[in-house]
Design a protein around this motif. Structure first.
Motif, PDB file in Angstrom:
ATOM      1  N   PHE A 111       0.829  -1.208   0.000  1.00  0.00           N
ATOM      2  CA  PHE A 111       0.000   0.000   0.000  1.00  0.00           C
ATOM      3  C   PHE A 111       0.865   1.260   0.000  1.00  0.00           C
ATOM      4  CE2 PHE A 111      -2.316   3.367   2.211  1.00  0.00           C
ATOM      5  CZ  PHE A 111      -3.395   3.501   1.351  1.00  0.00           C
ATOM      6  N   VAL A 112       1.911   1.267   0.790  1.00  0.00           N
ATOM      7  CA  VAL A 112       2.795   2.437   0.830  1.00  0.00           C
ATOM      8  C   VAL A 112       3.499   2.608  -0.512  1.00  0.00           C
ATOM      9  CG1 VAL A 112       4.918   3.343   1.858  1.00  0.00           C
ATOM     10  CG2 VAL A 112       3.132   2.414   3.319  1.00  0.00           C
ATOM     11  N   TYR A 113       3.916   1.500  -1.125  1.00  0.00           N
ATOM     12  CA  TYR A 113       4.634   1.576  -2.394  1.00  0.00           C
ATOM     13  C   TYR A 113       3.721   2.081  -3.509  1.00  0.00           C
ATOM     14  CZ  TYR A 113       7.455   0.285  -6.393  1.00  0.00           C
ATOM     15  OH  TYR A 113       8.167   0.311  -7.552  1.00  0.00           O
ATOM     16  N   LEU A 114       2.508   1.553  -3.559  1.00  0.00           N
ATOM     17  CA  LEU A 114       1.590   1.957  -4.620  1.00  0.00           C
ATOM     18  C   LEU A 114       0.959   3.314  -4.355  1.00  0.00           C
ATOM     19  CD1 LEU A 114      -0.188  -1.429  -5.316  1.00  0.00           C
ATOM     20  CD2 LEU A 114       1.629  -0.348  -6.640  1.00  0.00           C
ATOM     21  N   GLY A 115       0.860   3.685  -3.108  1.00  0.00           N
ATOM     22  CA  GLY A 115       0.282   4.982  -2.769  1.00  0.00           C
ATOM     23  C   GLY A 115      -1.227   4.956  -2.844  1.00  0.00           C
ATOM     24  N   SER A 116      -1.809   6.113  -2.780  1.00  0.00           N
ATOM     25  CA  SER A 116      -3.267   6.202  -2.774  1.00  0.00           C
ATOM     26  C   SER A 116      -3.850   6.246  -4.183  1.00  0.00           C
ATOM     27  CB  SER A 116      -3.702   7.437  -1.993  1.00  0.00           C
ATOM     28  OG  SER A 116      -3.142   8.587  -2.579  1.00  0.00           O
ATOM     29  N   GLY A 117      -3.045   6.436  -5.190  1.00  0.00           N
ATOM     30  CA  GLY A 117      -3.549   6.478  -6.558  1.00  0.00           C
ATOM     31  C   GLY A 117      -2.419   6.642  -7.549  1.00  0.00           C
ATOM     32  N   PRO A 118      -2.723   6.503  -8.830  1.00  0.00           N
ATOM     33  CA  PRO A 118      -1.693   6.601  -9.873  1.00  0.00           C
ATOM     34  C   PRO A 118      -0.952   7.922  -9.933  1.00  0.00           C
ATOM     35  CG  PRO A 118      -3.742   5.717 -10.770  1.00  0.00           C
ATOM     36  CD  PRO A 118      -4.023   6.136  -9.361  1.00  0.00           C
ATOM     37  N   PRO A 119      -1.574   9.087  -9.684  1.00  0.00           N
ATOM     38  CA  PRO A 119      -0.806  10.328  -9.841  1.00  0.00           C
ATOM     39  C   PRO A 119       0.243  10.562  -8.751  1.00  0.00           C
ATOM     40  CG  PRO A 119      -3.079  10.823  -9.229  1.00  0.00           C
ATOM     41  CD  PRO A 119      -2.979   9.354  -9.423  1.00  0.00           C
ATOM     42  N   SER A 120       0.194   9.801  -7.662  1.00  0.00           N
ATOM     43  CA  SER A 120       1.159  10.042  -6.592  1.00  0.00           C
ATOM     44  C   SER A 120       2.528   9.481  -6.969  1.00  0.00           C
ATOM     45  CB  SER A 120       0.681   9.421  -5.289  1.00  0.00           C
ATOM     46  OG  SER A 120       0.632   8.032  -5.409  1.00  0.00           O
ATOM     47  N   THR A 121       3.556  10.248  -6.682  1.00  0.00           N
ATOM     48  CA  THR A 121       4.924   9.801  -6.950  1.00  0.00           C
ATOM     49  C   THR A 121       5.721   9.895  -5.653  1.00  0.00           C
ATOM     50  OG1 THR A 121       5.598  12.018  -7.568  1.00  0.00           O
ATOM     51  CG2 THR A 121       4.876  10.565  -9.344  1.00  0.00           C
ATOM     52  N   LEU A 122       6.738   9.079  -5.572  1.00  0.00           N
ATOM     53  CA  LEU A 122       7.589   9.058  -4.392  1.00  0.00           C
ATOM     54  C   LEU A 122       9.002   9.434  -4.824  1.00  0.00           C
ATOM     55  CD1 LEU A 122       7.326   8.380  -1.396  1.00  0.00           C
ATOM     56  CD2 LEU A 122       7.991   6.061  -1.918  1.00  0.00           C
ATOM     57  N   THR A 123       9.576  10.404  -4.157  1.00  0.00           N
ATOM     58  CA  THR A 123      10.922  10.857  -4.503  1.00  0.00           C
ATOM     59  C   THR A 123      11.954   9.880  -3.942  1.00  0.00           C
ATOM     60  OG1 THR A 123      11.106  12.174  -2.506  1.00  0.00           O
ATOM     61  CG2 THR A 123      10.145  13.253  -4.434  1.00  0.00           C
ATOM     62  N   ALA A 124      13.200  10.113  -4.283  1.00  0.00           N
ATOM     63  CA  ALA A 124      14.282   9.267  -3.775  1.00  0.00           C
ATOM     64  C   ALA A 124      14.361   9.362  -2.255  1.00  0.00           C
ATOM     65  CB  ALA A 124      15.608   9.679  -4.408  1.00  0.00           C
ATOM     66  N   THR A 125      14.109  10.553  -1.725  1.00  0.00           N
ATOM     67  CA  THR A 125      14.107  10.723  -0.274  1.00  0.00           C
ATOM     68  C   THR A 125      13.008   9.890   0.370  1.00  0.00           C
ATOM     69  OG1 THR A 125      14.888  12.977  -0.600  1.00  0.00           O
ATOM     70  CG2 THR A 125      14.005  12.437   1.567  1.00  0.00           C
ATOM     71  N   GLY A 126      11.857   9.816  -0.297  1.00  0.00           N
ATOM     72  CA  GLY A 126      10.755   9.001   0.208  1.00  0.00           C
ATOM     73  C   GLY A 126      11.108   7.522   0.242  1.00  0.00           C
ATOM     74  N   TYR A 127      11.781   7.032  -0.810  1.00  0.00           N
ATOM     75  CA  TYR A 127      12.203   5.634  -0.832  1.00  0.00           C
ATOM     76  C   TYR A 127      13.220   5.337   0.276  1.00  0.00           C
ATOM     77  CZ  TYR A 127       9.848   4.593  -5.215  1.00  0.00           C
ATOM     78  OH  TYR A 127       8.898   4.390  -6.176  1.00  0.00           O
ATOM     79  N   VAL A 128      14.145   6.276   0.497  1.00  0.00           N
ATOM     80  CA  VAL A 128      15.137   6.100   1.566  1.00  0.00           C
ATOM     81  C   VAL A 128      14.442   6.062   2.924  1.00  0.00           C
ATOM     82  CG1 VAL A 128      17.075   7.202   2.758  1.00  0.00           C
ATOM     83  CG2 VAL A 128      17.057   7.074   0.260  1.00  0.00           C
ATOM     84  N   ALA A 129      13.486   6.981   3.137  1.00  0.00           N
ATOM     85  CA  ALA A 129      12.761   7.018   4.401  1.00  0.00           C
ATOM     86  C   ALA A 129      11.958   5.728   4.605  1.00  0.00           C
ATOM     87  CB  ALA A 129      11.839   8.228   4.437  1.00  0.00           C
ATOM     88  N   MET A 130      11.315   5.244   3.538  1.00  0.00           N
ATOM     89  CA  MET A 130      10.550   4.008   3.639  1.00  0.00           C
ATOM     90  C   MET A 130      11.470   2.831   3.952  1.00  0.00           C
ATOM     91  SD  MET A 130       7.704   2.389   1.047  1.00  0.00           S
ATOM     92  CE  MET A 130       8.760   2.491  -0.373  1.00  0.00           C
ATOM     93  N   GLY A 131      12.615   2.779   3.332  1.00  0.00           N
ATOM     94  CA  GLY A 131      13.559   1.703   3.589  1.00  0.00           C
ATOM     95  C   GLY A 131      14.106   1.731   5.008  1.00  0.00           C
ATOM     96  N   LEU A 132      14.433   2.923   5.491  1.00  0.00           N
ATOM     97  CA  LEU A 132      14.930   3.044   6.868  1.00  0.00           C
ATOM     98  C   LEU A 132      13.851   2.685   7.888  1.00  0.00           C
ATOM     99  CD1 LEU A 132      17.073   6.301   6.655  1.00  0.00           C
ATOM    100  CD2 LEU A 132      17.884   3.941   6.888  1.00  0.00           C
ATOM    101  N   GLY A 133      12.633   3.093   7.631  1.00  0.00           N
ATOM    102  CA  GLY A 133      11.531   2.740   8.525  1.00  0.00           C
ATOM    103  C   GLY A 133      11.280   1.247   8.546  1.00  0.00           C
ATOM    104  N   LEU A 134      11.332   0.626   7.395  1.00  0.00           N
ATOM    105  CA  LEU A 134      11.155  -0.821   7.303  1.00  0.00           C
ATOM    106  C   LEU A 134      12.276  -1.550   8.028  1.00  0.00           C
ATOM    107  CD1 LEU A 134       9.593  -3.203   6.126  1.00  0.00           C
ATOM    108  CD2 LEU A 134      10.974  -2.981   4.068  1.00  0.00           C
ATOM    109  N   LEU A 135      13.504  -1.109   7.827  1.00  0.00           N
ATOM    110  CA  LEU A 135      14.646  -1.721   8.501  1.00  0.00           C
ATOM    111  C   LEU A 135      14.533  -1.571  10.017  1.00  0.00           C
ATOM    112  CD1 LEU A 135      17.430  -3.095   8.204  1.00  0.00           C
ATOM    113  CD2 LEU A 135      18.412  -0.812   8.142  1.00  0.00           C
ATOM    114  N   ALA A 136      14.137  -0.396  10.478  1.00  0.00           N
ATOM    115  CA  ALA A 136      13.994  -0.162  11.916  1.00  0.00           C
ATOM    116  C   ALA A 136      12.903  -1.039  12.511  1.00  0.00           C
ATOM    117  CB  ALA A 136      13.699   1.307  12.183  1.00  0.00           C
ATOM    118  N   SER A 137      11.785  -1.181  11.823  1.00  0.00           N
ATOM    119  CA  SER A 137      10.696  -2.001  12.360  1.00  0.00           C
ATOM    120  C   SER A 137      11.066  -3.477  12.376  1.00  0.00           C
ATOM    121  CB  SER A 137       9.416  -1.773  11.565  1.00  0.00           C
ATOM    122  OG  SER A 137       9.567  -2.212  10.236  1.00  0.00           O
TER     123      SER A 137
END
Length: 73
Positions: A29-55
């Motif tokens: 759900f986080v990767y796909l987002g709420s709809g097609p127009p949403s985009t995730l920047t490189a900073t967003g991917y890094v934050a998601m990866g760090l959050g996943l690693l921490a959890s």
């Protein structure tokens, strides 16, 4: 091996499986987002990866503490 210990092992595996499924659905759900127009920047991917690693590390640490506590008793 007693019947209760087998059932306890099966129940543990079902619980771990359900939690893994919920984690995978959340990541999807986080990767796909709420709809097609949403985009995730490189900073967003890094934050998601760090959050996943921490959890994951938190979960592993807590599981190890529970196992260590059971061995002492």
């Amino acid at each position: 091996m007693t019947k209760n210990s087998r059932l306890s092992g099966v129940a543990s595996m079902i619980g771990v499986g359900l939690l893994t499924l919920i984690l995978c659905l959340g990541i999807g759900f986080v990767y796909l987002g709420s709809g097609p127009p949403s985009t995730l920047t490189a900073t967003g991917y890094v934050a998601m990866g760090l959050g996943l690693l921490a959890s994951i590390m938190l979960g592993v640490g807590l599981a190890l503490l529970v196992l260590q506590g059971r061995k002492r008793n």
